[in-house]
Scaffold this active site. Structure first.
Site, PDB file in Angstrom:
ATOM      1  N   TYR A 138     -14.465 -12.916  30.430  1.00 39.24           N
ATOM      2  CA  TYR A 138     -13.199 -12.538  29.776  1.00 39.24           C
ATOM      3  C   TYR A 138     -13.278 -12.841  28.280  1.00 39.24           C
ATOM      4  O   TYR A 138     -12.893 -12.038  27.437  1.00 39.24           O
ATOM      5  CB  TYR A 138     -12.085 -13.342  30.445  1.00 39.24           C
ATOM      6  CG  TYR A 138     -10.697 -13.205  29.871  1.00 39.24           C
ATOM      7  CD1 TYR A 138      -9.884 -12.129  30.203  1.00 39.24           C
ATOM      8  CD2 TYR A 138     -10.169 -14.194  29.034  1.00 39.24           C
ATOM      9  CE1 TYR A 138      -8.586 -12.031  29.712  1.00 39.24           C
ATOM     10  CE2 TYR A 138      -8.871 -14.101  28.539  1.00 39.24           C
ATOM     11  CZ  TYR A 138      -8.089 -13.023  28.882  1.00 39.24           C
ATOM     12  OH  TYR A 138      -6.803 -12.925  28.395  1.00 39.24           O
ATOM     13  N   VAL A 145       0.841 -17.699  28.651  1.00 39.11           N
ATOM     14  CA  VAL A 145       2.138 -17.011  28.697  1.00 39.11           C
ATOM     15  C   VAL A 145       2.745 -17.180  30.091  1.00 39.11           C
ATOM     16  O   VAL A 145       2.017 -17.239  31.083  1.00 39.11           O
ATOM     17  CB  VAL A 145       1.956 -15.496  28.442  1.00 39.11           C
ATOM     18  CG1 VAL A 145       3.309 -14.813  28.258  1.00 39.11           C
ATOM     19  CG2 VAL A 145       1.043 -15.229  27.259  1.00 39.11           C
ATOM     20  N   ASP A 180     -10.663 -28.372  36.911  1.00 42.88           N
ATOM     21  CA  ASP A 180      -9.672 -28.577  35.847  1.00 42.88           C
ATOM     22  C   ASP A 180      -9.745 -27.486  34.782  1.00 42.88           C
ATOM     23  O   ASP A 180      -8.802 -27.283  34.021  1.00 42.88           O
ATOM     24  CB  ASP A 180      -9.941 -29.919  35.141  1.00 42.88           C
ATOM     25  CG  ASP A 180      -9.090 -31.046  35.707  1.00 42.88           C
ATOM     26  OD1 ASP A 180      -8.137 -30.755  36.458  1.00 42.88           O
ATOM     27  OD2 ASP A 180      -9.397 -32.205  35.385  1.00 42.88           O
TER      28      ASP A 180
HETATM   29  P1  NAP Z   1      -0.685  -8.720  33.658  1.00 42.32           P
HETATM   30  O1  NAP Z   1       0.714  -9.106  33.947  1.00 42.32           O
HETATM   31  O2  NAP Z   1      -1.730  -8.966  34.692  1.00 42.32           O
HETATM   32  O3  NAP Z   1      -0.698  -7.184  33.272  1.00 42.32           O
HETATM   33  C1  NAP Z   1      -1.882  -6.501  33.062  1.00 42.32           C
HETATM   34  C2  NAP Z   1      -1.556  -5.091  32.701  1.00 42.32           C
HETATM   35  O4  NAP Z   1      -2.775  -4.364  32.483  1.00 42.32           O
HETATM   36  C3  NAP Z   1      -0.791  -4.343  33.808  1.00 42.32           C
HETATM   37  O5  NAP Z   1       0.142  -3.488  33.201  1.00 42.32           O
HETATM   38  C4  NAP Z   1      -1.894  -3.547  34.484  1.00 42.32           C
HETATM   39  O6  NAP Z   1      -1.447  -2.369  35.118  1.00 42.32           O
HETATM   40  C5  NAP Z   1      -2.754  -3.188  33.273  1.00 42.32           C
HETATM   41  N1  NAP Z   1      -4.111  -2.833  33.647  1.00 42.32           N
HETATM   42  C6  NAP Z   1      -5.042  -3.632  34.229  1.00 42.32           C
HETATM   43  N2  NAP Z   1      -6.174  -2.951  34.447  1.00 42.32           N
HETATM   44  C7  NAP Z   1      -5.934  -1.674  33.991  1.00 42.32           C
HETATM   45  C8  NAP Z   1      -6.703  -0.502  33.953  1.00 42.32           C
HETATM   46  N3  NAP Z   1      -7.968  -0.465  34.425  1.00 42.32           N
HETATM   47  N4  NAP Z   1      -6.156   0.630  33.441  1.00 42.32           N
HETATM   48  C9  NAP Z   1      -4.884   0.610  32.969  1.00 42.32           C
HETATM   49  N5  NAP Z   1      -4.115  -0.488  32.959  1.00 42.32           N
HETATM   50  C10 NAP Z   1      -4.629  -1.604  33.483  1.00 42.32           C
HETATM   51  O7  NAP Z   1      -1.218  -9.390  32.345  1.00 42.32           O
HETATM   52  P2  NAP Z   1      -0.421 -10.024  31.102  1.00 42.32           P
HETATM   53  O8  NAP Z   1      -0.369 -11.488  31.346  1.00 42.32           O
HETATM   54  O9  NAP Z   1       0.816  -9.247  30.816  1.00 42.32           O
HETATM   55  O10 NAP Z   1      -1.476  -9.800  29.951  1.00 42.32           O
HETATM   56  C11 NAP Z   1      -1.256  -8.885  28.877  1.00 42.32           C
HETATM   57  C12 NAP Z   1      -2.257  -9.195  27.785  1.00 42.32           C
HETATM   58  O11 NAP Z   1      -2.055 -10.520  27.321  1.00 42.32           O
HETATM   59  C13 NAP Z   1      -3.716  -9.132  28.261  1.00 42.32           C
HETATM   60  O12 NAP Z   1      -4.494  -8.483  27.297  1.00 42.32           O
HETATM   61  C14 NAP Z   1      -4.105 -10.590  28.413  1.00 42.32           C
HETATM   62  O13 NAP Z   1      -5.481 -10.766  28.231  1.00 42.32           O
HETATM   63  C15 NAP Z   1      -3.277 -11.230  27.314  1.00 42.32           C
HETATM   64  N6  NAP Z   1      -2.984 -12.660  27.500  1.00 42.32           N
HETATM   65  C16 NAP Z   1      -2.341 -13.096  28.621  1.00 42.32           C
HETATM   66  C17 NAP Z   1      -2.083 -14.463  28.754  1.00 42.32           C
HETATM   67  C18 NAP Z   1      -1.375 -15.013  29.974  1.00 42.32           C
HETATM   68  O14 NAP Z   1      -1.247 -16.257  30.065  1.00 42.32           O
HETATM   69  N7  NAP Z   1      -0.894 -14.202  30.905  1.00 42.32           N
HETATM   70  C19 NAP Z   1      -2.471 -15.369  27.733  1.00 42.32           C
HETATM   71  C20 NAP Z   1      -3.091 -14.874  26.591  1.00 42.32           C
HETATM   72  C21 NAP Z   1      -3.342 -13.514  26.487  1.00 42.32           C
HETATM   73  P3  NAP Z   1      -0.877  -2.426  36.667  1.00 42.32           P
HETATM   74  O15 NAP Z   1       0.454  -3.086  36.592  1.00 42.32           O
HETATM   75  O16 NAP Z   1      -0.788  -1.029  37.064  1.00 42.32           O
HETATM   76  O17 NAP Z   1      -1.879  -3.228  37.430  1.00 42.32           O
HETATM   77  P1  GDP Z   2      -6.374 -21.543  31.995  1.00 44.95           P
HETATM   78  O1  GDP Z   2      -5.250 -22.084  31.192  1.00 44.95           O
HETATM   79  O2  GDP Z   2      -7.029 -20.360  31.369  1.00 44.95           O
HETATM   80  O3  GDP Z   2      -7.355 -22.607  32.377  1.00 44.95           O
HETATM   81  O4  GDP Z   2      -5.835 -20.932  33.358  1.00 44.95           O
HETATM   82  P2  GDP Z   2      -4.682 -21.306  34.413  1.00 44.95           P
HETATM   83  O5  GDP Z   2      -3.380 -20.764  33.958  1.00 44.95           O
HETATM   84  O6  GDP Z   2      -5.208 -20.809  35.715  1.00 44.95           O
HETATM   85  O7  GDP Z   2      -4.531 -22.913  34.423  1.00 44.95           O
HETATM   86  C1  GDP Z   2      -5.543 -23.677  34.955  1.00 44.95           C
HETATM   87  C2  GDP Z   2      -5.166 -25.143  34.981  1.00 44.95           C
HETATM   88  O8  GDP Z   2      -4.089 -25.359  35.920  1.00 44.95           O
HETATM   89  C3  GDP Z   2      -6.358 -25.967  35.487  1.00 44.95           C
HETATM   90  O9  GDP Z   2      -6.315 -27.243  34.916  1.00 44.95           O
HETATM   91  C4  GDP Z   2      -6.074 -26.013  36.991  1.00 44.95           C
HETATM   92  O10 GDP Z   2      -6.727 -27.124  37.613  1.00 44.95           O
HETATM   93  C5  GDP Z   2      -4.555 -26.170  37.001  1.00 44.95           C
HETATM   94  N1  GDP Z   2      -3.913 -25.729  38.256  1.00 44.95           N
HETATM   95  C6  GDP Z   2      -3.234 -26.547  39.111  1.00 44.95           C
HETATM   96  N2  GDP Z   2      -2.792 -25.869  40.172  1.00 44.95           N
HETATM   97  C7  GDP Z   2      -3.159 -24.575  39.994  1.00 44.95           C
HETATM   98  C8  GDP Z   2      -2.956 -23.374  40.758  1.00 44.95           C
HETATM   99  O11 GDP Z   2      -2.358 -23.372  41.835  1.00 44.95           O
HETATM  100  N3  GDP Z   2      -3.468 -22.219  40.224  1.00 44.95           N
HETATM  101  C9  GDP Z   2      -4.116 -22.191  39.026  1.00 44.95           C
HETATM  102  N4  GDP Z   2      -4.545 -21.011  38.530  1.00 44.95           N
HETATM  103  N5  GDP Z   2      -4.340 -23.309  38.285  1.00 44.95           N
HETATM  104  C10 GDP Z   2      -3.866 -24.485  38.772  1.00 44.95           C
END
Ligand code: NAP
Ligand code: GDP
Length: 323
Positions: free
Chosen positions: A144, A174, A279
Site C-alpha cells: 500500500y 480516518v 501491534d
Molecule cells: P473505503 O471506505 O474503503 O472506500 C474505498 C472506495 O474506493 C470505495 O468507494 C470503493 O468503491 C472504491 N474502490 C475500491 N476499489 C475500486 C476499483 N477497483 N475501482 C473503482 N473504485 C474502487 O476507503 P476510505 O477509507 O474512504 O479511503 C479513501 C481514501 O483515503 C483512500 O485513497 C485511502 O487510501 C485514503 N486514506 C484512508 C484512511 C483511513 O483511515 N480510512 C487513512 C488515510 C488515507 P466500492 O464502494 O464500490 O467498493
Molecule cells: P494502522 O493504523 O494502519 O496500523 O491500521 P489499523 O487501523 O488496522 O490499526 C491497527 C492497530 O489497532 C494495531 O495496533 C492493532 O493491534 C490495533 N487493533 C486492536 N484491535 C484491532 C482490530 O480488531 N482490528 C484492527 N484492524 N486493528 C486492531
C-alpha cells in the site's frame, strides 16, 4: 476554482471519505454555497478503475474538470499484512489509470489521497510532508505504502512534463459514518465498534482488543477531513503534498480508543488485550503545521463527540453498513 463552472468527479465516492465529502457538499448546497459546481460521486459499480478502458469510459461519460481521487484498495493492519502484493498492484493500476485519464481529458486539478502510514518506519518525529520518500515503510503495509508514494511521483511528473496541477493530501487515520465494518478488512475503530456491538448482543463480560493497546495514532473524523479536502480542492495550489491531521497533542493509544468506544457503546465489561496479535507501527506522529499555517481557523470535532456520532451511526445502520 471559485466562480467557475466545474464538474468534480469523486472516485471512491461510495466509501468512508467519499460519503463524508458528499454530506459536506449537500449541506453547503442547502445554504447556497458552491454555485457552479457539479459533484459526481462514483464507486466501483460505476467502473473498475483497475481497468484502463473502464476508467476512460467514466471520464468520457462525466467530462470532469476536477477530480478528487479517493478510490483505492484500503484496509486495516491485518488485511494489509495478508495482501501486500494485491495492495501494491491494485493501487498502482488505479492511480496510473486515474491520473493518466485526468491528463488525457484535460482535467485542470486532481487531489489524490496518500496516508500518514506510508512514511518511513525509521524516521524522526513529528513526520512532515518532506519525508515521504526518505526510507522504507513499515514491513506490515509496504505494498500500500509504495503504491501511494508513487502518486507523488506521478504528480511531479505531470507537473514537470505537462504543467498539470495534480496534488495530494496526507490524512492520518480516518473514522466516521459509512466506514468498512467488516471483520476481515476493517481499520481499528470500525473493527472495535462492530466487535463490541456483537459482544453486547451476545452478553459477553470481556472484550478483546488485538495487540498490546500501546501503539499511538492520530484520528481525524471523516466529516472534518471532508471539509479540509474541499478546501484543498478550492484553495491549495501546490503539487507538494499537505498533511491533513489533528494536532500532535490529540494522538491517542489504541487502549484509549477502546475506552472511548466502550463509553460510546455503554459497554460495562472488561477490556483485555491479545498480545499474540500484531501491534503494527508503534506510532506515525505527523505534524499539521503546514495546514495550521494555511488554514488558521479550522476547528476539529472533539474525538469523543465524533466517536459518539460514529457509534450511533453504526447502531442505526447496522443492517446496511458495509460488513
Ligand atoms: P473505503 O471506505 O474503503 O472506500 C474505498 C472506495 O474506493 C470505495 O468507494 C470503493 O468503491 C472504491 N474502490 C475500491 N476499489 C475500486 C476499483 N477497483 N475501482 C473503482 N473504485 C474502487 O476507503 P476510505 O477509507 O474512504 O479511503 C479513501 C481514501 O483515503 C483512500 O485513497 C485511502 O487510501 C485514503 N486514506 C484512508 C484512511 C483511513 O483511515 N480510512 C487513512 C488515510 C488515507 P466500492 O464502494 O464500490 O467498493
Ligand atoms: P494502522 O493504523 O494502519 O496500523 O491500521 P489499523 O487501523 O488496522 O490499526 C491497527 C492497530 O489497532 C494495531 O495496533 C492493532 O493491534 C490495533 N487493533 C486492536 N484491535 C484491532 C482490530 O480488531 N482490528 C484492527 N484492524 N486493528 C486492531
Amino acid at each position: 476554482m471559485s466562480g467557475e463552472n466545474s464538474t468534480i468527479l469523486v472516485t471512491g465516492g461510495s466509501g468512508l471519505v467519499g460519503q463524508a465529502i458528499k454530506t459536506v457538499i449537500d449541506e453547503e448546497k442547502k445554504s447556497g454555497l458552491g454555485a457552479g459546481e457539479t459533484w459526481i460521486f462514483c464507486g466501483s459499480k460505476d467502473g473498475d478503475l483497475r481497468d484502463r478502458a473502464q476508467t476512460e469510459a467514466l471520464f468520457d461519460k462525466h467530462k470532469p474538470t476536477h477530480v478528487v481521487h479517493l478510490a483505492a484498495m484500503v484496509g486495516g493492519l491485518f488485511h494489509n499484512m495478508a495482501h501486500n502484493l494485491d495492495f501494491f498492484r491494485e493501487n498502482m493500476a488505479i492511480n496510473d489509470n486515474v491520473l493518466n485519464a485526468s491528463h488525457k481529458h484535460n482535467v485542470s486539478k486532481v487531489v489524490s489521497c496518500l496516508s500518514t502510514c506510508i512514511f518511513p518506519d525509521k524516521v524522526t518525529y513529528p513526520i512532515d510532508e518532506t519525508m515521504i520518500h526518505n526510507g522504507p515503510p513499515h514491513s506490515s503495509n509496504y505494498g500500500y505504502s509504495y503504491a501511494k508514494r508513487m502518486i507523488d511521483v506521478l504528480n511531479r511528473g505531470y507537473s514537470e512534463q505537462h504543467g498539470r496541477s495534480y496534488t495530494s493530501v496526507v490524512p492520518c487515520n480516518v473514522f466516521g459514518p459509512h466506514d468498512n465494518f467488516s471483520l476481515q478488512s476493517s481499520h481499528v475503530i470500525p473493527a472495535l465498534i462492530r466487535r463490541m456491538d456483537d459482544a453486547i448482543v451476545s452478553g459477553d463480560k470481556t472484550f478483546t482488543v488485538w495487540g498490546s493497546g500501546k501503539p499511538l495514532r492520530q484520528f481525524i473524523y471523516s466529516l472534518d477531513l471532508a471539509r479540509l479536502f474541499v478546501w484543498v480542492l478550492r484553495y491549495y495550489d501546490s503539487v507538494d503534498p499537505i498533511i491533513l491531521s489533528v494536532d500532535e497533542k490529540d494522538e491517542v493509544t489504541i487502549s484509549e480508543v477502546a475506552e472511548a468506544i466502550k463509553k460510546a457503546h455503554g459497554f460495562h465489561g472488561e477490556i483485555v488485550f491479545d498480545t499474540s496479535k500484531a501491534d503494527g507501527q508503534y506510532k506515525k506522529t505527523a505534524s499539521n503545521s503546514k495546514l495550521r499555517a494555511l488554514h488558521k481557523d479550522f476547528e476539529f470535532t472533539p474525538f469523543d463527540e465524533a466517536m459518539r456520532a460514529t457509534v450511533a451511526w453504526y447502531k442505526e445502520n447496522r443492517a446496511v453498513a458495509r460488513k
